[in-house]
Design a protein around this motif. Structure first.
Motif, PDB file in Angstrom:
ATOM      1  N   ASN A 181      -9.240  13.622  -3.599  1.00  0.00           N
ATOM      2  CA  ASN A 181      -9.128  12.173  -3.539  1.00  0.00           C
ATOM      3  C   ASN A 181      -7.668  11.835  -3.284  1.00  0.00           C
ATOM      4  N   LEU A 182      -7.334  11.659  -2.021  1.00  0.00           N
ATOM      5  CA  LEU A 182      -5.946  11.440  -1.631  1.00  0.00           C
ATOM      6  C   LEU A 182      -5.744  10.018  -1.148  1.00  0.00           C
ATOM      7  N   SER A 183      -4.666   9.409  -1.539  1.00  0.00           N
ATOM      8  CA  SER A 183      -4.346   8.077  -1.040  1.00  0.00           C
ATOM      9  C   SER A 183      -2.843   7.931  -0.916  1.00  0.00           C
ATOM     10  N   ILE A 184      -2.444   7.120   0.029  1.00  0.00           N
ATOM     11  CA  ILE A 184      -1.026   6.817   0.220  1.00  0.00           C
ATOM     12  C   ILE A 184      -0.847   5.317   0.065  1.00  0.00           C
ATOM     13  N   GLU A 185      -0.001   4.898  -0.851  1.00  0.00           N
ATOM     14  CA  GLU A 185       0.226   3.493  -1.112  1.00  0.00           C
ATOM     15  C   GLU A 185       1.705   3.175  -0.951  1.00  0.00           C
ATOM     16  N   LYS A 186       1.969   1.968  -0.499  1.00  0.00           N
ATOM     17  CA  LYS A 186       3.347   1.519  -0.362  1.00  0.00           C
ATOM     18  C   LYS A 186       3.901   1.151  -1.731  1.00  0.00           C
TER      19      LYS A 186
END
Length: 300
Positions: free
Chosen positions: A35-40
């Motif tokens: 479960n990978l996510s990239i957030e600012k």
């Protein structure tokens, strides 16, 4: 992450292997969940997490509580965040908040927010200078103020078209039916849809009444349970089915009286003298069905 820099995400090729015992045999399974996510990451960002209202349905006002979070990496200083409470699109209250540390949340309440009759949309909107994600700065809830009846006798016969002054919950478990061998109609709950449901009256003002009474006809056709238990209401240790009259004064529901019902419509006259001269009363006729083992388990 640095702008214009290329990064690699490496996922291991090895599987996660385990065993589980299923129906007397061991079964192997393979799973690899990522479960990978990239957030600012932002410096300035407040967000409304939740909005909650508290009203009985009869009150002309409600309290509105909200939770706000500081998602930014910088603290929000005292008075840096302002909040407005809107009712049906019009601002009715506002405040500035104390300091909110980065990653912290704060819960606040607006008291005595006035409501119009019917459904009211309550909106909380937060403002922070330089907020980088303003799309999460608001939240909504609905508060309902029911119609108030103060002229008697007040009659409801469920003839004609809906909506009626009595409301059902859940709505899809109640429907209007015609009484057999009669032109009269009645409100019936479908036990296949909901086994714990009610109809609720509008708000009743008994301010000028010394001896209010509720008159109604009731009939019931209870399904026999699979265990062969008959139609029993109010007895511990067995399946219970039946109706009960409840009333509210403020925010607490009280039981007024159990209602015995059979397949033949019977007229019931129930004294509401305990609510004489009260200015805000609401009634519920509740259908209950559930296991009640001596009052220890199940049932409502």
């Amino acid at each position: 992450l640095t702008e214009s820099t290329e990064y690699y995400i490496v996922v291991a090729a090895d599987s996660l292997v385990g065993q589980s015992f299923i129906f007397g045999t061991y079964a192997s399974y393979t799973t690899a969940t990522f479960n990978l996510s990239i957030e600012k990451i932002v410096e300035h960002d407040v967000a409304i997490r939740s909005v909650n209202v508290s009203n009985s349905g009869c009150s002309a006002t409600t309290s509105v509580s909200y939770t706000i979070a500081n998602n930014g990496t910088l603290d929000a200083e005292e008075n840096a965040v302002s909040v407005v409470c809107n009712v049906n699109g019009a601002a009715v209250a506002n405040e500035t908040l104390p300091a909110i540390a980065s990653g912290a949340t704060l819960t606040r309440t607006f008291e005595n927010v006035a409501l119009a009759e019917g459904n009211n949309t309550i909106e909380i909107v937060a403002t922070l200078a330089g907020d980088e994600t303003p799309e999460n700065n608001s939240g909504e809830a609905t508060a309902t103020r029911n119609m108030v009846v103060a002229t008697y006798p007040f009659l409801e016969n469920f003839e004609g078209d809906e909506p009626f002054n009595w409301t059902a919950s859940p709505a899809n478990s109640w429907s209007i039916r015609q009484l057999e061998e009669s032109d009269n109609h009645f409100y019936m709950t479908d036990t296949a849809v909901s086994k714990n449901s009610y109809i609720a009256s509008p708000c009743l003002s008994f301010a000028e009444l010394d001896m209010p009474e509720l008159h109604f006809d009731v009939a019931a056709d209870y399904p026999v349970s699979s265990g062969g238990i008959g139609d029993i209401f109010g007895t511990g240790g067995v399946t219970t089915r039946g109706f009960v009259l409840g009333s509210i004064n403020g925010t607490t529901w009280d039981t007024v009286a159990p209602i015995e019902a059979t397949g033949v419509p019977v007229n019931k006259n129930i004294s509401l003298a305990r609510y004489a001269n009260e200015s805000s009363v609401q009634l519920r006729i509740i259908y209950n069905a559930g296991s009640n083992l001596g009052g220890l388990f199940g049932g409502t």
